[in-house]
Design a protein around this motif. Structure first.
Motif, PDB file in Angstrom:
ATOM      1  N   ALA A   9       0.833  -1.209   0.000  1.00 12.84           N
ATOM      2  CA  ALA A   9       0.000   0.000   0.000  1.00 12.84           C
ATOM      3  C   ALA A   9       0.861   1.250   0.000  1.00 12.84           C
ATOM      4  N   ARG A  10       1.986   1.196  -0.703  1.00 15.66           N
ATOM      5  CA  ARG A  10       2.927   2.315  -0.678  1.00 15.66           C
ATOM      6  C   ARG A  10       2.318   3.562  -1.315  1.00 15.66           C
ATOM      7  N   LYS A  11       2.851   4.675  -0.935  1.00 15.03           N
ATOM      8  CA  LYS A  11       2.358   5.962  -1.428  1.00 15.03           C
ATOM      9  C   LYS A  11       2.563   6.096  -2.927  1.00 15.03           C
ATOM     10  N   VAL A  12       1.559   6.619  -3.612  1.00 15.53           N
ATOM     11  CA  VAL A  12       1.665   6.945  -5.030  1.00 15.53           C
ATOM     12  C   VAL A  12       2.241   8.351  -5.144  1.00 15.53           C
ATOM     13  N   GLU A  13       3.417   8.466  -5.754  1.00 15.04           N
ATOM     14  CA  GLU A  13       4.050   9.776  -5.884  1.00 15.04           C
ATOM     15  C   GLU A  13       3.246  10.650  -6.842  1.00 15.04           C
ATOM     16  N   VAL A  14       3.043  11.890  -6.463  1.00 14.29           N
ATOM     17  CA  VAL A  14       2.235  12.793  -7.270  1.00 14.29           C
ATOM     18  C   VAL A  14       3.010  13.211  -8.517  1.00 14.29           C
ATOM     19  N   ASP A  15       2.291  13.369  -9.604  1.00 16.90           N
ATOM     20  CA  ASP A  15       2.860  13.827 -10.872  1.00 16.90           C
ATOM     21  C   ASP A  15       1.990  14.977 -11.354  1.00 16.90           C
ATOM     22  N   TYR A  22      -7.988  13.375 -12.210  1.00 16.55           N
ATOM     23  CA  TYR A  22      -7.615  11.994 -12.520  1.00 16.55           C
ATOM     24  C   TYR A  22      -7.282  11.239 -11.240  1.00 16.55           C
ATOM     25  N   TYR A  23      -6.658  11.908 -10.273  1.00 17.18           N
ATOM     26  CA  TYR A  23      -6.359  11.260  -8.996  1.00 17.18           C
ATOM     27  C   TYR A  23      -7.636  10.956  -8.219  1.00 17.18           C
ATOM     28  N   TYR A  24      -8.606  11.847  -8.308  1.00 18.44           N
ATOM     29  CA  TYR A  24      -9.896  11.555  -7.668  1.00 18.44           C
ATOM     30  C   TYR A  24     -10.573  10.367  -8.340  1.00 18.44           C
ATOM     31  N   ARG A  25     -10.348  10.235  -9.623  1.00 15.71           N
ATOM     32  CA  ARG A  25     -10.909   9.071 -10.336  1.00 15.71           C
ATOM     33  C   ARG A  25     -10.223   7.779  -9.877  1.00 15.71           C
ATOM     34  N   ILE A  26      -8.922   7.855  -9.605  1.00 12.94           N
ATOM     35  CA  ILE A  26      -8.227   6.697  -9.040  1.00 12.94           C
ATOM     36  C   ILE A  26      -8.833   6.332  -7.695  1.00 12.94           C
ATOM     37  N   ALA A  27      -9.137   7.328  -6.876  1.00 10.26           N
ATOM     38  CA  ALA A  27      -9.764   7.075  -5.567  1.00 10.26           C
ATOM     39  C   ALA A  27     -11.113   6.388  -5.737  1.00 10.26           C
ATOM     40  N   ASP A  28     -11.885   6.825  -6.726  1.00  4.75           N
ATOM     41  CA  ASP A  28     -13.175   6.173  -6.988  1.00  4.75           C
ATOM     42  C   ASP A  28     -12.993   4.716  -7.379  1.00  4.75           C
ATOM     43  N   ASN A  29     -11.984   4.429  -8.204  1.00  7.18           N
ATOM     44  CA  ASN A  29     -11.717   3.049  -8.598  1.00  7.18           C
ATOM     45  C   ASN A  29     -11.357   2.181  -7.399  1.00  7.18           C
ATOM     46  N   ILE A  49      -6.788  -2.601   0.047  1.00  9.04           N
ATOM     47  CA  ILE A  49      -7.251  -1.591  -0.902  1.00  9.04           C
ATOM     48  C   ILE A  49      -7.723  -0.338  -0.165  1.00  9.04           C
ATOM     49  N   LEU A  50      -8.269  -0.502   1.040  1.00 11.70           N
ATOM     50  CA  LEU A  50      -8.659   0.662   1.838  1.00 11.70           C
ATOM     51  C   LEU A  50      -7.429   1.414   2.343  1.00 11.70           C
ATOM     52  N   LEU A  51      -6.355   0.685   2.633  1.00 11.29           N
ATOM     53  CA  LEU A  51      -5.103   1.348   2.991  1.00 11.29           C
ATOM     54  C   LEU A  51      -4.584   2.185   1.823  1.00 11.29           C
ATOM     55  N   ARG A  52      -4.695   1.644   0.612  1.00 10.03           N
ATOM     56  CA  ARG A  52      -4.249   2.395  -0.559  1.00 10.03           C
ATOM     57  C   ARG A  52      -5.083   3.662  -0.739  1.00 10.03           C
ATOM     58  N   PHE A  53      -6.377   3.533  -0.521  1.00  6.54           N
ATOM     59  CA  PHE A  53      -7.249   4.700  -0.641  1.00  6.54           C
ATOM     60  C   PHE A  53      -6.861   5.764   0.385  1.00  6.54           C
ATOM     61  N   SER A  54      -6.650   5.353   1.632  1.00  4.11           N
ATOM     62  CA  SER A  54      -6.317   6.331   2.673  1.00  4.11           C
ATOM     63  C   SER A  54      -4.985   7.019   2.378  1.00  4.11           C
ATOM     64  N   SER A  55      -4.008   6.276   1.844  1.00  2.00           N
ATOM     65  CA  SER A  55      -2.734   6.891   1.485  1.00  2.00           C
ATOM     66  C   SER A  55      -2.897   7.873   0.327  1.00  2.00           C
ATOM     67  N   LEU A  56      -3.699   7.493  -0.672  1.00  2.00           N
ATOM     68  CA  LEU A  56      -3.916   8.361  -1.827  1.00  2.00           C
ATOM     69  C   LEU A  56      -4.577   9.673  -1.413  1.00  2.00           C
ATOM     70  N   VAL A  57      -5.622   9.592  -0.595  1.00  2.00           N
ATOM     71  CA  VAL A  57      -6.399  10.782  -0.226  1.00  2.00           C
ATOM     72  C   VAL A  57      -5.675  11.633   0.810  1.00  2.00           C
ATOM     73  N   SER A  58      -4.912  11.006   1.698  1.00  2.00           N
ATOM     74  CA  SER A  58      -4.276  11.762   2.779  1.00  2.00           C
ATOM     75  C   SER A  58      -2.861  12.215   2.456  1.00  2.00           C
ATOM     76  N   GLU A  59      -2.184  11.554   1.489  1.00  2.00           N
ATOM     77  CA  GLU A  59      -0.803  11.898   1.189  1.00  2.00           C
ATOM     78  C   GLU A  59      -0.594  12.380  -0.237  1.00  2.00           C
ATOM     79  N   THR A  60      -1.055  11.601  -1.221  1.00  2.00           N
ATOM     80  CA  THR A  60      -0.760  11.937  -2.621  1.00  2.00           C
ATOM     81  C   THR A  60      -1.539  13.159  -3.084  1.00  2.00           C
ATOM     82  N   ILE A  61      -2.853  13.109  -2.954  1.00  2.00           N
ATOM     83  CA  ILE A  61      -3.690  14.189  -3.486  1.00  2.00           C
ATOM     84  C   ILE A  61      -3.385  15.544  -2.846  1.00  2.00           C
TER      85      ILE A  61
END
Length: 508
Positions: A9-15, A22-29, A49-61
């Motif tokens: 569930a590693r952090k997705v680096e922002v680009d 598009y990142y919000y769309r990833i969160a929806d997926n 998958i919930l860990l990945r969501f929490s990392s995406l919304v709290s760190e990447t976005i």
């Protein structure tokens, strides 16, 4: 093999080149995947998958430069969703730990008894193995600060038995095979596991194939695609196989691109009137050919190291059954007729030496992604590039049918089968959205490799493309670890029993 939840569930680096929406769309997926795992009572995958969501919304976005500027409604909405997800993670933790412990014990017993033949140990709702290290969720948001601490679960792999000892146990009458025999039958090559990888060559420069005069590909004239309603929608179903041997041969004949003929029936209108379950496989008459691993690759001689990355794909990495980690992928099934039908759809462009592209969409069921829909969007093409236009129309189709974006497909009308630098950059967002996403290249004039199924190596290739700011056709530097930037897929299977629809959004 130790499995680390922090790595999975590693952090997705922002680009910044990828829009915030598009990142919000990833969160929806991710939430869509979580909903499926929840219905299937797949607690382990649900938790991850919930860990990945929490990392995406709290760190990447929040790291995106447009986070405080645009989409204020989404910012508030996903903060609320994050709180709900964190509560669910807290409630799932005891059951997650319990199931992981059981799966580890089952896998340990299976390893001890597995001496005579490769048995597949599936992961998810059946039998699996997973090792977890401590997880600390650090939420970097001014409005939200919370942390969760988790315990470790580990297992010790059983002692492996040397291969010659295993052969002796199988039959004392049969001598163990010599090294020459083993190397000849090993998919790892003549050196097997003892071989040493040799990196790319100093004297080799990147030379992308140049366009030559068009040599029309022999494509069947009976397209079998009917127009229905506003879009061109076709349901393609499998044939009632009468000869099992011929069906299996057709499935296995990946190199020449020919597949067994399947009956085609037109489906009802594509959204409201569709009652047919896209996840359901069509009529299967036992025995039926199983999905075949789509490992399409050529053998390349190793070349010496170089600062410039080799533009050719690397070999498919062997998948670790029952051993999910940061580099493991869930299986993805492709209908065997889909690539052939896409070539027919692209025939007019191919005759003009223009590329054609399409989007692969589908479903998730029992930890397997199925490509059920081929969407051909409005597009602009040249002899060596193709780009979609009106992306919102494409998203509308996927959302109404509740489809995952599973990758893309495009043609090389006169070039060989490879991923150009432009192709690698095009594929990058697909793989950021879904790690299992694939890129299919159709090269009808390439007699040696008429098609290939690729993805970026992770993390090597993903990191190279993320850090590359160049556009157009250009060479890439070799990854620091020497791995290829992209490689053949090892998680893709050709499924003769899988039907699919075609949605053509191009103007008639």
């Amino acid at each position: 093999m130790k499995i680390n939840v922090n790595a999975i569930a590693r952090k997705v680096e922002v680009d910044y080149r990828i829009p915030l929406r598009y990142y919000y769309r990833i969160a929806d997926n991710l939430l869509k995947q979580a909903s499926i795992y929840r219905e299937e009572r797949n607690i382990v995958d649900l938790y991850i998958i919930l860990l990945r969501f929490s990392s995406l919304v709290s760190e990447t976005i929040p790291d995106h430069r447009d986070y405080q500027v645009v989409l204020p409604k989404e910012r508030i909405l996903y903060r609320k969703k994050l709180l709900t997800v964190l509560d669910e993670l807290e409630s799932l933790k005891p059951e997650f730990d319990h199931r992981v412990s059981e799966l580890n014990e089952d896998h340990g017993r299976a390893r001890l008894s597995q001496l005579d033949g490769p048995e597949r140990i599936s992961y998810g709702s059946e039998t699996s193995s997973l090792e977890l290290s401590s997880v600390k969720g650090q939420l970097n948001s001014k409005a939200l600060q919370s942390s969760r601490k988790y315990n470790d679960n580990s297992w010790a792999p059983s002692n492996t038995v040397p291969i010659d000892k295993q052969f002796q146990k199988l039959s004392i009458r049969l001598p163990p095979p010599n090294r020459e025999t083993l190397s000849r039958h090993s998919f790892l090559g003549p050196n097997g596991l003892r071989g040493q990888w040799l990196g790319p060559s100093t004297g080799v420069k990147v030379q992308y194939p140049s366009s030559t005069e068009l040599i029309p590909a022999e494509i069947p004239t009976d397209s079998g695609l009917n127009q229905a309603g506003q879009y061109d929608v076709v349901a393609v179903k499998d044939d009632k196989s009468e000869q099992i041997g011929s069906s299996m041969d057709a499935v296995l004949s990946l190199d020449d691109g020919r597949w067994s003929r399947l009956a085609e029936d037109s489906c009802p209108p594509w959204i409201n009137e569709r009652k047919e379950d896209l996840f359901q496989l069509s009529n299967i008459h036992q025995p039926s050919p199983p999905p075949v691993l789509a490992r399409i690759q050529q053998d390349f001689a190793p070349i010496p190291p170089s600062k410039v990355a080799d533009p050719r794909p690397g070999p498919a990495k062997p998948s670790l059954e029952g051993m999910p980690d940061s580099n493991s992928y869930q299986h993805l099934h492709i209908p065997v007729r889909m690539m052939e039908d896409f070539l027919r759809l692209a025939r007019a462009n191919t005759a003009k030496n223009l590329e054609t592209c399409g989007v692969l969409a589908g479903s998730l069921k029992n930890r397997v992604f199925h490509i059920t829909t081929l969407i051909v969007p409005k597009q602009e093409s040249t002899s060596d590039s193709c780009s979609m236009v009106n992306e919102e129309e494409l998203f509308e189709v996927q959302d109404k049918l509740s489809l995952f974006t599973l990758g893309w497909i495009h043609t090389h009308p006169t070039q060989t089968c490879f991923m150009s630098s432009v192709d690698l950059h095009t594929h990058y967002p697909y793989q950021i959205m879904l790690p299992e996403a694939i890129a299919i290249v159709m090269a009808p004039t390439d007699t040696s490799t008429p098609h290939g199924i690729f993805h970026l190596s992770d993390p090597s290739g993903v990191s190279v493309i993320r850090n590359c700011q160049q556009r157009g056709f250009h060479p890439h530097e070799e990854a620091p670890d020497g791995n290829p930037i992209y490689e053949h897929c090892s998680h893709v299977y050709m499924n003769a029993n899988l039907k699919f629809d075609v949605v053509d959004l191009r103007p008639v």
